[in-house]
Design a protein around this motif. Structure first.
Motif, mmCIF file in Angstrom:
data_model
loop_
_atom_site.group_PDB
_atom_site.id
_atom_site.type_symbol
_atom_site.label_atom_id
_atom_site.label_comp_id
_atom_site.label_asym_id
_atom_site.label_seq_id
_atom_site.Cartn_x
_atom_site.Cartn_y
_atom_site.Cartn_z
ATOM 1 N N SER A 33 0.839 -1.191 0.000
ATOM 2 C CA SER A 33 0.000 0.000 0.000
ATOM 3 C C SER A 33 0.876 1.243 0.000
ATOM 4 C CB SER A 33 -0.875 -0.038 1.247
ATOM 5 O OG SER A 33 -1.506 1.192 1.427
ATOM 6 N N ARG A 34 0.518 2.189 -0.868
ATOM 7 C CA ARG A 34 1.316 3.394 -1.048
ATOM 8 C C ARG A 34 1.477 4.191 0.255
ATOM 9 N NH1 ARG A 34 3.272 6.243 -5.143
ATOM 10 N NH2 ARG A 34 2.474 4.993 -6.837
ATOM 11 N N ARG A 35 0.450 4.152 1.101
ATOM 12 C CA ARG A 35 0.508 5.005 2.297
ATOM 13 C C ARG A 35 1.395 4.447 3.405
ATOM 14 N NH1 ARG A 35 -5.830 6.358 3.657
ATOM 15 N NH2 ARG A 35 -6.748 5.385 1.825
ATOM 16 N N THR A 36 1.810 3.170 3.291
ATOM 17 C CA THR A 36 2.444 2.560 4.460
ATOM 18 C C THR A 36 3.931 2.835 4.608
ATOM 19 O OG1 THR A 36 2.623 0.520 3.209
ATOM 20 C CG2 THR A 36 0.846 0.650 4.807
ATOM 21 N N ASP A 61 -11.891 9.584 10.246
ATOM 22 C CA ASP A 61 -11.140 10.409 9.299
ATOM 23 C C ASP A 61 -11.549 9.937 7.900
ATOM 24 O OD1 ASP A 61 -9.224 11.245 7.494
ATOM 25 O OD2 ASP A 61 -7.505 10.564 8.666
ATOM 26 N N SER A 62 -12.214 10.807 7.141
ATOM 27 C CA SER A 62 -12.810 10.345 5.882
ATOM 28 C C SER A 62 -11.760 9.939 4.848
ATOM 29 C CB SER A 62 -13.769 11.392 5.313
ATOM 30 O OG SER A 62 -13.050 12.535 4.951
ATOM 31 N N SER A 63 -10.486 10.297 5.053
ATOM 32 C CA SER A 63 -9.472 9.843 4.098
ATOM 33 C C SER A 63 -9.215 8.342 4.239
ATOM 34 C CB SER A 63 -8.159 10.623 4.277
ATOM 35 O OG SER A 63 -7.463 10.167 5.419
ATOM 36 N N ARG A 64 -9.797 7.732 5.283
ATOM 37 C CA ARG A 64 -9.682 6.270 5.441
ATOM 38 C C ARG A 64 -10.690 5.499 4.596
ATOM 39 N NH1 ARG A 64 -6.370 4.408 9.143
ATOM 40 N NH2 ARG A 64 -5.492 5.861 10.640
ATOM 41 N N LEU A 65 -11.645 6.221 4.010
ATOM 42 C CA LEU A 65 -12.693 5.563 3.213
ATOM 43 C C LEU A 65 -12.112 5.017 1.915
ATOM 44 C CD1 LEU A 65 -15.760 5.009 3.045
ATOM 45 C CD2 LEU A 65 -15.972 7.183 1.838
ATOM 46 N N LEU A 66 -12.409 3.741 1.639
ATOM 47 C CA LEU A 66 -11.944 3.119 0.399
ATOM 48 C C LEU A 66 -13.169 2.732 -0.422
ATOM 49 C CD1 LEU A 66 -9.231 0.756 1.926
ATOM 50 C CD2 LEU A 66 -8.787 2.745 0.481
ATOM 51 N N PRO A 67 -12.986 2.535 -1.736
ATOM 52 C CA PRO A 67 -14.128 2.151 -2.577
ATOM 53 C C PRO A 67 -14.839 0.914 -2.020
ATOM 54 C CG PRO A 67 -12.216 2.630 -3.942
ATOM 55 C CD PRO A 67 -11.750 2.678 -2.518
ATOM 56 N N ASP A 114 -17.739 11.615 0.028
ATOM 57 C CA ASP A 114 -17.126 10.693 0.983
ATOM 58 C C ASP A 114 -17.506 11.042 2.422
ATOM 59 O OD1 ASP A 114 -16.001 9.408 -1.068
ATOM 60 O OD2 ASP A 114 -13.916 9.851 -0.569
ATOM 61 N N TYR A 115 -17.998 10.033 3.133
ATOM 62 C CA TYR A 115 -18.430 10.255 4.517
ATOM 63 C C TYR A 115 -18.009 9.058 5.356
ATOM 64 C CZ TYR A 115 -21.681 10.358 8.483
ATOM 65 O OH TYR A 115 -22.225 10.346 9.737
ATOM 66 N N LEU A 116 -17.381 9.319 6.485
ATOM 67 C CA LEU A 116 -17.011 8.244 7.399
ATOM 68 C C LEU A 116 -17.188 8.720 8.826
ATOM 69 C CD1 LEU A 116 -13.901 5.921 7.195
ATOM 70 C CD2 LEU A 116 -14.493 7.030 9.342
ATOM 71 N N LYS A 117 -17.897 7.924 9.609
ATOM 72 C CA LYS A 117 -18.067 8.272 11.014
ATOM 73 C C LYS A 117 -17.705 7.066 11.873
ATOM 74 C CE LYS A 117 -21.610 9.455 14.361
ATOM 75 N NZ LYS A 117 -20.700 10.166 15.280
ATOM 76 N N ALA A 118 -16.785 7.276 12.837
ATOM 77 C CA ALA A 118 -16.424 6.199 13.763
ATOM 78 C C ALA A 118 -17.016 6.490 15.125
ATOM 79 C CB ALA A 118 -14.907 6.090 13.855
ATOM 80 N N GLU A 119 -17.472 5.449 15.807
ATOM 81 C CA GLU A 119 -17.985 5.593 17.174
ATOM 82 C C GLU A 119 -17.671 4.316 17.955
ATOM 83 O OE1 GLU A 119 -22.377 5.865 16.977
ATOM 84 O OE2 GLU A 119 -22.197 5.001 14.973
ATOM 85 N N PRO A 120 -17.814 4.323 19.266
ATOM 86 C CA PRO A 120 -17.508 3.113 20.025
ATOM 87 C C PRO A 120 -18.394 1.944 19.596
ATOM 88 C CG PRO A 120 -17.703 4.996 21.495
ATOM 89 C CD PRO A 120 -18.203 5.451 20.152
ATOM 90 N N GLY A 121 -17.817 0.736 19.544
ATOM 91 C CA GLY A 121 -18.597 -0.473 19.275
ATOM 92 C C GLY A 121 -19.282 -0.947 20.541
#
Lengths: 281, 281
Positions: free
Chosen positions: A191-194, B95-101, B262-269
């Motif tokens: 992966s490019r980011r790693t 962090d929405s930059s973590r979103l992948l296709p 692009d939208y990503l939301k993380a919360e506690p499981g």
């Protein structure tokens, strides 16, 4: 905190903290605040930890002087402890029921046992103690546990090179490589980011035969404009002809034959002679 | 040994020993011989370690009375420490930059960082503290670092299920499974020698969507006549419809959208509510 923190409690928590955060510099001020104790007391605590670790041959506590100074713990095996671990590994592998078709050796059970991974991680980390290492690299699947163990003791991240495209990795850089033993052309990618440009990389893998996979990872490091610091494998097998890479350290060496009957012999690899000098203990 | 071993030195080495060998019962006799000290002194040392670990919320030292008795350390996070780690993880993933296709989430960087793996390993080990666990199971590739971390803190071996036949594994048992999200039939397999009949298994993976992979590992456990103790994932994604498995614990939960942007939301499981009760601290 309900407890009055005495020296004995500080020593317990300080030891835990240093072991859990190897190679991480912590200032006297930080410890002093954590325990509500004078810097001079913390300094004495650190010298007790240092002396004990050194006496048992398990690592060194380095102190950095000055305003931005402090202390950190570096796991390090003495030659005596290292020799003992390698002797143990040889005994565990020296068993002809581990022989698999094609001269491969079954090692997955060992590479899934915490007590072995802890020892091997500390052993290999000893080799790179005084080197500038930014990241550990391995290739899926069986190198991962080893790479992770080394990463834990050097307290540096590890990256996993993959054999085929995986949607969950995002954009990747790939190289082709020739598998030394089968002569087939394969593809590996990361992966490019790693991996960052200029990063100092140690490669860890489970088994070395022809060195094709190792050479592939070297090309990948060049593609990322990163630097190779060293290569280490758990076991080195036999290879007739010249290997594609040189300078790889091995913990053990395995010789196998399938004809006329199953034969497997394990012996120490080149680790001890590469890492320790005559003068070491 | 050139050093006279005092209580302070014993405390340092005892702490190191207990941390490096979690869940391993060691007799007072063994410690007494290692340090050349009376059993009563070792007993006092152990109660200092016990009190310190408990006070800092990092684990418990259990003492087993009787002739075959001794002590062992069990890593355990307090509710306070657990909540702090989960809050940290949520912040890192949110962090929405973590979103992948395809609604996947890039997590490989986090799962390669020692300080995160240490925390997550201790966190998940806390859940199985009082359960009888023999082995941790995961599937290649990205579940491995998590499974290894949990295995290190429970001090039990881990086994890696593989996606396709590998010559270096010897004879294997395989099952077919339906990937919940893609509905494709795939095959997973495990080396016959790695899992014993009747073994108590905890499954660890990085990401849960439809649960197809998890269900596949459950069938594999049945094929080996082993028992499922629990399932745990780092992150739980969204899934429209019913999952193929129930009862899986997640550290964080991630909601993603690719449209209109692009939208990503993380919360506690569900980890905190599943593992701790109101009364815990």
């Amino acid at each position: 905190m309900n407890m009055k923190i005495r020296r004995s409690n500080r020593l317990v928590d300080l030891t835990r903290f240093l072991l859990e955060n190897p190679h991480k510099l912590v200032s006297l001020k930080e410890f002093s605040e954590r325990y509500g104790a004078a810097k001079s007391s913390i300094s004495e605590d650190l010298s007790i930890v240092k002396k004990t670790m050194s006496e048992f041959g398990l690592g060194q506590v380095a102190t950095v002087p000055g305003a931005s100074g402090g202390a950190y713990f570096a796991p390090k095996y003495s030659k005596e402890n290292a020799t003992q671990v390698i002797t143990e590994l040889v005994e565990l592998v020296d068993d002809s029921s581990r022989l698999l078709p094609g001269g491969y050796v079954y090692l997955s059970d060992l590479l899934g046992r915490p007590e072995i991974l802890r020892k091997v991680g500390q052993l290999i980390a000893t080799q790179y103690l005084d080197r500038d290492v930014d990241v550990i690299m391995t290739i899926e699947t069986k190198g991962i546990p080893l790479a992770q163990s080394v990463a834990m003791y050097l307290n540096k991240p590890f990256v996993i090179v993959r054999n085929s495209s995986h949607i969950t990795e995002g954009s990747t850089v790939s190289v082709n490589y020739v598998s030394g033993s089968s002569k087939r052309i394969k593809k590996m990618e990361l992966s490019r980011r790693t991996l960052k440009q200029g990063a100092n990389v140690v490669i860890i893998d489970d088994f070395l035969k022809g060195g094709g996979t190792m050479k592939g990872m070297q090309s990948l490091i060049r593609e990322f404009d990163a630097n190779l610091v060293g290569m280490n494998v758990f076991a080195e097998g036999e290879f007739s002809g010249e290997r594609l890479v040189t300078g790889c350290t091995s913990l053990i060496k395995v010789t196998t034959k399938e004809e006329p009957s199953d034969y497997l012999k394990a012996e120490p690899g080149n680790f001890l002679t590469k890492v320790f000098t005559e003068a070491d203990n």
